[in-house]
Design a protein around this motif. Structure first.
Motif, short mmCIF file in Angstrom:
data_model
loop_
_atom_site.label_atom_id
_atom_site.label_comp_id
_atom_site.label_asym_id
_atom_site.label_seq_id
_atom_site.Cartn_x
_atom_site.Cartn_y
_atom_site.Cartn_z
N ARG A 1 0.81 -1.22 0.00
CA ARG A 1 0.00 0.00 0.00
C ARG A 1 0.84 1.27 0.00
N ASP A 2 2.18 1.18 0.05
CA ASP A 2 3.04 2.37 0.05
C ASP A 2 3.00 3.11 -1.29
N LEU A 3 2.73 2.40 -2.36
CA LEU A 3 2.75 3.01 -3.68
C LEU A 3 1.38 3.59 -4.00
N VAL A 4 1.35 4.89 -4.22
CA VAL A 4 0.11 5.55 -4.59
C VAL A 4 0.26 5.97 -6.04
N GLU A 5 -0.61 5.46 -6.87
CA GLU A 5 -0.59 5.82 -8.29
C GLU A 5 -1.87 6.54 -8.64
N LEU A 6 -1.72 7.63 -9.32
CA LEU A 6 -2.88 8.38 -9.78
C LEU A 6 -3.03 8.15 -11.27
N PRO A 7 -4.23 7.84 -11.73
CA PRO A 7 -4.41 7.68 -13.17
C PRO A 7 -4.26 9.02 -13.87
N PHE A 8 -3.82 8.99 -15.11
CA PHE A 8 -3.69 10.22 -15.87
C PHE A 8 -5.06 10.83 -16.06
N PRO A 9 -5.19 12.15 -15.92
CA PRO A 9 -6.51 12.78 -16.10
C PRO A 9 -7.11 12.44 -17.46
N ALA A 10 -8.39 12.17 -17.44
CA ALA A 10 -9.07 11.69 -18.65
C ALA A 10 -9.49 12.81 -19.59
N THR A 11 -9.48 14.06 -19.11
CA THR A 11 -9.94 15.15 -19.97
C THR A 11 -8.90 16.26 -20.03
N GLN A 12 -8.93 17.01 -21.11
CA GLN A 12 -8.04 18.16 -21.25
C GLN A 12 -8.33 19.19 -20.18
N GLN A 13 -9.60 19.33 -19.80
CA GLN A 13 -9.99 20.29 -18.76
C GLN A 13 -9.32 19.94 -17.43
N ALA A 14 -9.23 18.67 -17.09
CA ALA A 14 -8.57 18.25 -15.85
C ALA A 14 -7.08 18.55 -15.90
N VAL A 15 -6.46 18.28 -17.06
CA VAL A 15 -5.03 18.58 -17.22
C VAL A 15 -4.78 20.08 -17.08
N ASP A 16 -5.60 20.88 -17.73
CA ASP A 16 -5.45 22.33 -17.66
C ASP A 16 -5.62 22.83 -16.23
N ALA A 17 -6.59 22.29 -15.50
CA ALA A 17 -6.81 22.70 -14.11
C ALA A 17 -5.62 22.34 -13.23
N LEU A 18 -5.06 21.15 -13.43
CA LEU A 18 -3.89 20.75 -12.66
C LEU A 18 -2.69 21.66 -12.95
N LEU A 19 -2.47 21.94 -14.23
CA LEU A 19 -1.35 22.82 -14.60
C LEU A 19 -1.55 24.23 -14.05
N GLN A 20 -2.76 24.74 -14.13
CA GLN A 20 -3.02 26.08 -13.61
C GLN A 20 -2.80 26.12 -12.10
N ALA A 21 -3.25 25.11 -11.40
CA ALA A 21 -3.04 25.07 -9.95
C ALA A 21 -1.55 25.01 -9.63
N TYR A 22 -0.80 24.23 -10.40
CA TYR A 22 0.64 24.12 -10.17
C TYR A 22 1.32 25.47 -10.37
#
Length: 124
Positions: free
Chosen positions: A22-43
């Motif tokens: 359970r130490d490994l946490v993997e996040l799936p790649f965002p499924a939409t361009q909107q999610a990617v854009d929101a993550l980049l903007q937050a970063y």
């Protein structure tokens, strides 16, 4: 693995005792361009801390006498100056300084071309 505390990347190698499944946490790649854009903007707006880079470049004759490889005409000073100027032109906080007979600060003109700035930086 015991010394470096790294997880094995080869599927057949067992995890060390310090790791649990359970130490490994993997996040799936965002499924939409909107999610990617929101993550980049937050970063870029909130998460990334601004940093400043001090870039010191040897512009002496010895850095201009040879090329970086037998198949290239580019000198080490040109390659290094190109990297520093591009970083500054891309909006990164970069302080460019050169040295040969003395030390100088190079201010990048936002309106000029990259190659013009590289030549100015090399000339000192």
């Amino acid at each position: 693995m015991e010394t470096t505390q790294r997880r094995p990347v080869v599927p057949g190698v067992a995890l060390g005792s310090q790791f649990t499944a359970r130490d490994l946490v993997e996040l799936p790649f965002p499924a939409t361009q909107q999610a990617v854009d929101a993550l980049l903007q937050a970063y870029f707006d909130k998460i990334r801390r601004p940093s400043r880079t001090l870039y010191v470049l040897d512009t002496s004759g010895s850095m201009q006498m040879r090329t970086i490889s037998r198949r290239s005409t580019m000198t080490p000073v040109t390659a290094a100056a190109l990297f520093g100027v591009v970083m500054a032109k891309r909006g990164n906080a970069v302080d460019l300084h050169g040295f040969a007979d003395g030390v100088f600060k190079h201010r990048v003109d936002r309106g000029s071309s990259v190659l013009t700035e590289v030549e100015r930086l090399i000339r000192g």
